[in-house]
Design a protein around this motif. Structure first.
Motif, PDB file in Angstrom:
ATOM      1  N   PRO A 192      47.602  42.678  59.414  1.00  0.00           N
ATOM      2  CA  PRO A 192      47.605  41.525  58.499  1.00  0.00           C
ATOM      3  C   PRO A 192      48.043  41.917  57.086  1.00  0.00           C
ATOM      4  O   PRO A 192      48.685  41.126  56.390  1.00  0.00           O
ATOM      5  N   SER A 193      47.700  43.134  56.686  1.00  0.00           N
ATOM      6  CA  SER A 193      48.091  43.575  55.346  1.00  0.00           C
ATOM      7  C   SER A 193      49.599  43.623  55.180  1.00  0.00           C
ATOM      8  O   SER A 193      50.129  43.378  54.093  1.00  0.00           O
ATOM      9  N   ASP A 194      50.321  43.918  56.305  1.00  0.00           N
ATOM     10  CA  ASP A 194      51.778  43.965  56.234  1.00  0.00           C
ATOM     11  C   ASP A 194      52.377  42.607  55.891  1.00  0.00           C
ATOM     12  O   ASP A 194      53.481  42.531  55.348  1.00  0.00           O
ATOM     13  N   LEU A 195      51.648  41.537  56.214  1.00  0.00           N
ATOM     14  CA  LEU A 195      52.152  40.189  55.997  1.00  0.00           C
ATOM     15  C   LEU A 195      51.566  39.533  54.755  1.00  0.00           C
ATOM     16  O   LEU A 195      52.005  38.454  54.355  1.00  0.00           O
ATOM     17  N   THR A 196      50.559  40.174  54.161  1.00  0.00           N
ATOM     18  CA  THR A 196      49.877  39.617  52.998  1.00  0.00           C
ATOM     19  C   THR A 196      50.648  39.940  51.722  1.00  0.00           C
ATOM     20  O   THR A 196      51.187  41.040  51.555  1.00  0.00           O
ATOM     21  N   HIS A 197      50.672  38.983  50.818  1.00  0.00           N
ATOM     22  CA  HIS A 197      51.327  39.200  49.521  1.00  0.00           C
ATOM     23  C   HIS A 197      50.681  40.402  48.835  1.00  0.00           C
ATOM     24  O   HIS A 197      49.447  40.547  48.844  1.00  0.00           O
ATOM     25  N   ARG A 201      46.320  41.843  48.576  1.00  0.00           N
ATOM     26  CA  ARG A 201      45.876  42.831  49.556  1.00  0.00           C
ATOM     27  C   ARG A 201      44.544  43.489  49.183  1.00  0.00           C
ATOM     28  O   ARG A 201      43.681  43.669  50.037  1.00  0.00           O
ATOM     29  N   ARG A 202      44.350  43.861  47.914  1.00  0.00           N
ATOM     30  CA  ARG A 202      43.123  44.523  47.505  1.00  0.00           C
ATOM     31  C   ARG A 202      41.910  43.623  47.737  1.00  0.00           C
ATOM     32  O   ARG A 202      40.906  44.045  48.288  1.00  0.00           O
ATOM     33  N   ARG A 203      42.025  42.357  47.314  1.00  0.00           N
ATOM     34  CA  ARG A 203      40.904  41.434  47.481  1.00  0.00           C
ATOM     35  C   ARG A 203      40.588  41.217  48.961  1.00  0.00           C
ATOM     36  O   ARG A 203      39.424  41.208  49.361  1.00  0.00           O
ATOM     37  N   GLU A 204      41.617  41.090  49.781  1.00  0.00           N
ATOM     38  CA  GLU A 204      41.386  40.878  51.212  1.00  0.00           C
ATOM     39  C   GLU A 204      40.753  42.117  51.843  1.00  0.00           C
ATOM     40  O   GLU A 204      39.863  42.002  52.693  1.00  0.00           O
ATOM     41  N   ALA A 205      41.188  43.310  51.461  1.00  0.00           N
ATOM     42  CA  ALA A 205      40.616  44.539  52.015  1.00  0.00           C
ATOM     43  C   ALA A 205      39.131  44.634  51.697  1.00  0.00           C
ATOM     44  O   ALA A 205      38.327  45.053  52.540  1.00  0.00           O
ATOM     45  N   GLU A 222      41.569  31.645  50.822  1.00  0.00           N
ATOM     46  CA  GLU A 222      43.007  31.386  50.842  1.00  0.00           C
ATOM     47  C   GLU A 222      43.749  32.654  50.445  1.00  0.00           C
ATOM     48  O   GLU A 222      43.211  33.512  49.722  1.00  0.00           O
ATOM     49  N   LYS A 223      44.953  32.765  50.934  1.00  0.00           N
ATOM     50  CA  LYS A 223      45.776  33.903  50.537  1.00  0.00           C
ATOM     51  C   LYS A 223      47.242  33.545  50.743  1.00  0.00           C
ATOM     52  O   LYS A 223      47.573  32.526  51.364  1.00  0.00           O
ATOM     53  N   ARG A 231      60.056  34.014  52.591  1.00  0.00           N
ATOM     54  CA  ARG A 231      59.373  32.919  51.914  1.00  0.00           C
ATOM     55  C   ARG A 231      57.875  33.203  51.831  1.00  0.00           C
ATOM     56  O   ARG A 231      57.290  33.779  52.750  1.00  0.00           O
ATOM     57  N   ILE A 232      57.274  32.778  50.753  1.00  0.00           N
ATOM     58  CA  ILE A 232      55.831  32.956  50.548  1.00  0.00           C
ATOM     59  C   ILE A 232      55.137  31.626  50.825  1.00  0.00           C
ATOM     60  O   ILE A 232      55.552  30.573  50.332  1.00  0.00           O
TER      61      ILE A 232
END
Length: 257
Positions: A192-197, A201-205, A222-223, A231-232
């Motif tokens: 998932p980190s590969d696809l996260t902006h 990434r830090r907050r999601e980790a 949300e992320k 595209r984002i």
């Protein structure tokens, strides 16, 4: 000692006296016993009543009991019936080995003591019960898996499962693939980190670490995701640590996007 179990045994033997004697022994142990005097009659009876055990004489007038056993074990509708081969003429060790190689689950030679016949039948029927329990468990697991797969694929939202040890996707549904623009095979090599902006990434980790530690039961927020075409997109996510049947946490994270 008898067992109050609704087991049915087919006794196939062309010797009337021996068939009567063995059937009487088994009936006195509270088993339902049906009789056949030929191989063809035995096969017809098996197809009709589907017993749990077949007591099968090796020497039948129309065909060998060994051939009957092969037919029973080769037919998917009867293959789970246990076969107790019995013989008064083929009594050598080689005969017993050959009978077992032909598919018999046990092999007895005449004369058979009443207690030997009963305890052998009882042991085979215990085995049948355990195998039946395993078949029912496997059927239930297949049904559960089919239900999960239908829910996973037809939910109308993006769904993924992630291996918490490696961080990689282990399952993704079609809706998620369409959302992110990658194929399933491409996603199974990513995290998932590969696809996260990068800015998220830090907050999601940190949130995932809290989920794995048990600090929280659910990750909601949300992320931003970066599609394959660059595209984002903003998405809402709901992640939970999956649990086994006993309620213990597994090392798999379920994510709905």
């Amino acid at each position: 000692m008898t067992e109050p179990l609704a087991y049915t045994i087919v006794n196939a033997d062309d010797d009337d006296a021996r068939r009567y004697a063995n059937s009487r022994i088994l009936r006195r142990s509270d088993y339902r016993v049906l009789e056949a005097s030929t191989g063809a009659d035995a096969l017809a009876l098996l197809a009709e009543v589907k017993p749990q055990l077949l007591l099968l004489d090796v020497n039948l007038p129309d065909m060998s009991g060994l051939d009957v056993c092969r037919i029973v074990k080769a037919n998917p509708t009867t293959s789970d019936i246990l076969v107790l081969q019995i013989s008064a003429s083929r009594i050598t060790a080689e005969d017993r080995v050959f009978g077992l190689e032909c598919g018999a689950d046990a092999y007895l030679t005449e004369p058979v003591q009443a207690n030997e016949l009963v305890v052998t039948a009882r042991a085979l029927l215990r085995l049948y019960s355990r195998e039946q329990e395993n078949r029912e468990l496997l059927a239930a697991l297949r049904h559960s898996e089919a239900q999960f797969r239908a829910s996973f694929e037809l939910g109308g939202v993006g769904k993924t499962q992630i291996d918490a040890s490696t961080g990689k996707f282990i399952q993704v549904n079609e809706c998620y693939c369409e959302l992110i623009g990658y194929t399933e095979s491409e996603l199974l090599g990513l995290t998932p980190s590969d696809l996260t902006h990068p800015d998220d990434r830090r907050r999601e980790a940190d949130l995932v670490a809290a989920l794995l530690r048990g600090d929280t039961e659910e990750l909601v927020g949300e992320k931003r995701l970066v599609r394959k075409d660059g595209r984002i997109i903003w998405v809402s996510i709901n992640a939970k640590l999956m649990r086994d049947a006993a309620g213990a946490p597994e090392r798999t994270i379920s994510v709905v996007v």
